[in-house]
Write a protein that holds these residues in place. Structure first.
Motif, PDB file in Angstrom:
ATOM      1  N   MET A  41       0.850  -1.187   0.000  1.00 14.36           N
ATOM      2  CA  MET A  41       0.000   0.000   0.000  1.00 14.36           C
ATOM      3  C   MET A  41       0.890   1.242   0.000  1.00 14.36           C
ATOM      4  SD  MET A  41      -3.002   1.538   0.074  1.00 14.36           S
ATOM      5  CE  MET A  41      -3.971   0.071  -0.050  1.00 14.36           C
ATOM      6  N   LEU A  42       0.511   2.203  -0.768  1.00 14.61           N
ATOM      7  CA  LEU A  42       1.256   3.462  -0.868  1.00 14.61           C
ATOM      8  C   LEU A  42       1.033   4.307   0.376  1.00 14.61           C
ATOM      9  CD1 LEU A  42       2.943   5.243  -2.840  1.00 14.61           C
ATOM     10  CD2 LEU A  42       0.789   6.246  -3.582  1.00 14.61           C
ATOM     11  N   SER A  43       2.093   4.949   0.841  1.00 14.57           N
ATOM     12  CA  SER A  43       1.963   5.849   1.986  1.00 14.57           C
ATOM     13  C   SER A  43       2.611   7.185   1.650  1.00 14.57           C
ATOM     14  CB  SER A  43       2.597   5.243   3.240  1.00 14.57           C
ATOM     15  OG  SER A  43       3.977   5.051   3.059  1.00 14.57           O
ATOM     16  N   LEU A  44       2.182   8.207   2.365  1.00 17.02           N
ATOM     17  CA  LEU A  44       2.707   9.557   2.200  1.00 17.02           C
ATOM     18  C   LEU A  44       3.592   9.894   3.390  1.00 17.02           C
ATOM     19  CD1 LEU A  44      -0.607  11.368   1.184  1.00 17.02           C
ATOM     20  CD2 LEU A  44       1.187  10.522  -0.338  1.00 17.02           C
ATOM     21  N   THR A  45       4.716  10.524   3.137  1.00 14.77           N
ATOM     22  CA  THR A  45       5.586  10.977   4.215  1.00 14.77           C
ATOM     23  C   THR A  45       5.090  12.348   4.653  1.00 14.77           C
ATOM     24  OG1 THR A  45       7.434   9.751   3.302  1.00 14.77           O
ATOM     25  CG2 THR A  45       7.959  11.504   4.863  1.00 14.77           C
ATOM     26  N   VAL A  46       4.721  12.441   5.907  1.00 10.85           N
ATOM     27  CA  VAL A  46       4.086  13.646   6.431  1.00 10.85           C
ATOM     28  C   VAL A  46       4.777  14.091   7.715  1.00 10.85           C
ATOM     29  CG1 VAL A  46       1.826  13.069   5.454  1.00 10.85           C
ATOM     30  CG2 VAL A  46       2.397  12.315   7.766  1.00 10.85           C
ATOM     31  N   SER A  47       4.397  15.273   8.169  1.00  9.33           N
ATOM     32  CA  SER A  47       4.875  15.800   9.439  1.00  9.33           C
ATOM     33  C   SER A  47       3.675  16.261  10.244  1.00  9.33           C
ATOM     34  CB  SER A  47       5.823  16.972   9.192  1.00  9.33           C
ATOM     35  OG  SER A  47       6.159  17.608  10.401  1.00  9.33           O
ATOM     36  N   ALA A  48       3.728  16.060  11.560  1.00 10.36           N
ATOM     37  CA  ALA A  48       2.677  16.578  12.430  1.00 10.36           C
ATOM     38  C   ALA A  48       2.919  18.044  12.743  1.00 10.36           C
ATOM     39  CB  ALA A  48       2.608  15.765  13.717  1.00 10.36           C
ATOM     40  N   ASP A  49       4.097  18.516  12.399  1.00 12.77           N
ATOM     41  CA  ASP A  49       4.537  19.886  12.650  1.00 12.77           C
ATOM     42  C   ASP A  49       4.458  20.685  11.344  1.00 12.77           C
ATOM     43  OD1 ASP A  49       5.907  22.185  13.536  1.00 12.77           O
ATOM     44  OD2 ASP A  49       7.851  21.277  13.162  1.00 12.77           O
ATOM     45  N   PRO A  50       3.787  21.840  11.319  1.00 14.61           N
ATOM     46  CA  PRO A  50       3.663  22.611  10.073  1.00 14.61           C
ATOM     47  C   PRO A  50       5.008  23.048   9.486  1.00 14.61           C
ATOM     48  CG  PRO A  50       2.539  23.741  11.887  1.00 14.61           C
ATOM     49  CD  PRO A  50       3.074  22.459  12.419  1.00 14.61           C
ATOM     50  N   GLU A  51       6.009  23.178  10.327  1.00 13.87           N
ATOM     51  CA  GLU A  51       7.337  23.572   9.833  1.00 13.87           C
ATOM     52  C   GLU A  51       8.166  22.371   9.394  1.00 13.87           C
ATOM     53  OE1 GLU A  51       8.032  26.746   9.321  1.00 13.87           O
ATOM     54  OE2 GLU A  51       6.053  27.214  10.140  1.00 13.87           O
ATOM     55  N   GLY A  52       7.706  21.165   9.716  1.00 17.08           N
ATOM     56  CA  GLY A  52       8.390  19.956   9.294  1.00 17.08           C
ATOM     57  C   GLY A  52       9.623  19.602  10.098  1.00 17.08           C
ATOM     58  N   PHE A  53       9.757  20.166  11.280  1.00 18.30           N
ATOM     59  CA  PHE A  53      10.957  19.934  12.075  1.00 18.30           C
ATOM     60  C   PHE A  53      10.881  18.692  12.947  1.00 18.30           C
ATOM     61  CE2 PHE A  53      11.330  24.692  11.664  1.00 18.30           C
ATOM     62  CZ  PHE A  53      12.375  24.644  10.757  1.00 18.30           C
ATOM     63  N   ARG A  54       9.673  18.226  13.263  1.00 17.31           N
ATOM     64  CA  ARG A  54       9.554  17.098  14.183  1.00 17.31           C
ATOM     65  C   ARG A  54       8.328  16.268  13.846  1.00 17.31           C
ATOM     66  NH1 ARG A  54       5.473  18.591  17.412  1.00 17.31           N
ATOM     67  NH2 ARG A  54       5.095  20.787  17.666  1.00 17.31           N
ATOM     68  N   ASP A  55       8.261  15.125  14.483  1.00 15.78           N
ATOM     69  CA  ASP A  55       7.093  14.241  14.375  1.00 15.78           C
ATOM     70  C   ASP A  55       6.768  13.826  12.943  1.00 15.78           C
ATOM     71  OD1 ASP A  55       6.803  14.407  17.125  1.00 15.78           O
ATOM     72  OD2 ASP A  55       5.405  16.087  17.008  1.00 15.78           O
ATOM     73  N   GLY A  56       7.778  13.420  12.196  1.00 12.00           N
ATOM     74  CA  GLY A  56       7.556  12.915  10.848  1.00 12.00           C
ATOM     75  C   GLY A  56       7.071  11.480  10.890  1.00 12.00           C
ATOM     76  N   GLY A  57       6.456  11.046   9.821  1.00  8.99           N
ATOM     77  CA  GLY A  57       5.975   9.673   9.741  1.00  8.99           C
ATOM     78  C   GLY A  57       5.315   9.409   8.412  1.00  8.99           C
ATOM     79  N   ASN A  58       4.628   8.307   8.328  1.00  4.99           N
ATOM     80  CA  ASN A  58       3.940   7.912   7.106  1.00  4.99           C
ATOM     81  C   ASN A  58       2.459   7.705   7.378  1.00  4.99           C
ATOM     82  OD1 ASN A  58       6.246   7.762   5.365  1.00  4.99           O
ATOM     83  ND2 ASN A  58       6.848   5.930   6.490  1.00  4.99           N
ATOM     84  N   VAL A  59       1.647   8.070   6.398  1.00  6.07           N
ATOM     85  CA  VAL A  59       0.203   7.855   6.447  1.00  6.07           C
ATOM     86  C   VAL A  59      -0.174   7.056   5.205  1.00  6.07           C
ATOM     87  CG1 VAL A  59      -2.054   8.988   6.295  1.00  6.07           C
ATOM     88  CG2 VAL A  59      -0.264   9.994   7.710  1.00  6.07           C
TER      89      VAL A  59
END
Length: 131
Positions: free
Chosen positions: A1-19
């Protein structure tokens, strides 16, 4: 299944992951240039790019995303109900005050609903659209 690399932080500095893409309800434009918000039931995430780019990419990989107004692209497979009065798409069979919703363009509503019906025949359309 395809996933997107995302961040929970709007600036992208922390809490990255995949959805996983099948968990995405809709994507929308962020406040900053080239910022995209990825909406799931649990949370809203951030990633970089344009709405058009992500819609094209996801559709070319077998998903059913549809641009429903200037700022929102729905994952049509996850839509359960479209409210014709308020022109919103919902992702649950029972709508509550906390239900996630995605607005649909007033001027393109009929066209969008027709196209959504071709993409997912299980969508329930409620209320009459008053013009």
């Amino acid at each position: 299944m395809l996933s997107l690399t995302v961040s929970a932080d709007p600036e992208g500095f922390r809490d990255g992951g995949n959805v996983q893409v099948d968990q995405v309800l809709f994507i929308s434009k962020g406040r900053k240039r080239n910022q995209i918000l990825v909406h799931t039931f649990e949370k809203t995430y951030y990633m970089i790019g344009t709405l058009r780019h992500w819609e094209n990419y996801l559709n070319s990989n077998g998903f059913k995303f549809l641009n429903v107004d200037r700022s929102n692209t729905l994952n049509v497979e996850n839509v359960k109900i479209v409210n014709g009065i308020f022109r919103d798409a919902y992702f649950e069979c029972e709508i509550t005050k906390t239900s996630k919703r995605c607005p649909i363009s007033y001027h393109r509503f009929d066209e969008v609903v027709e196209e959504m019906g071709f993409m997912n025949s299980k969508i329930l359309i409620t209320g009459a659209a008053n013009k």
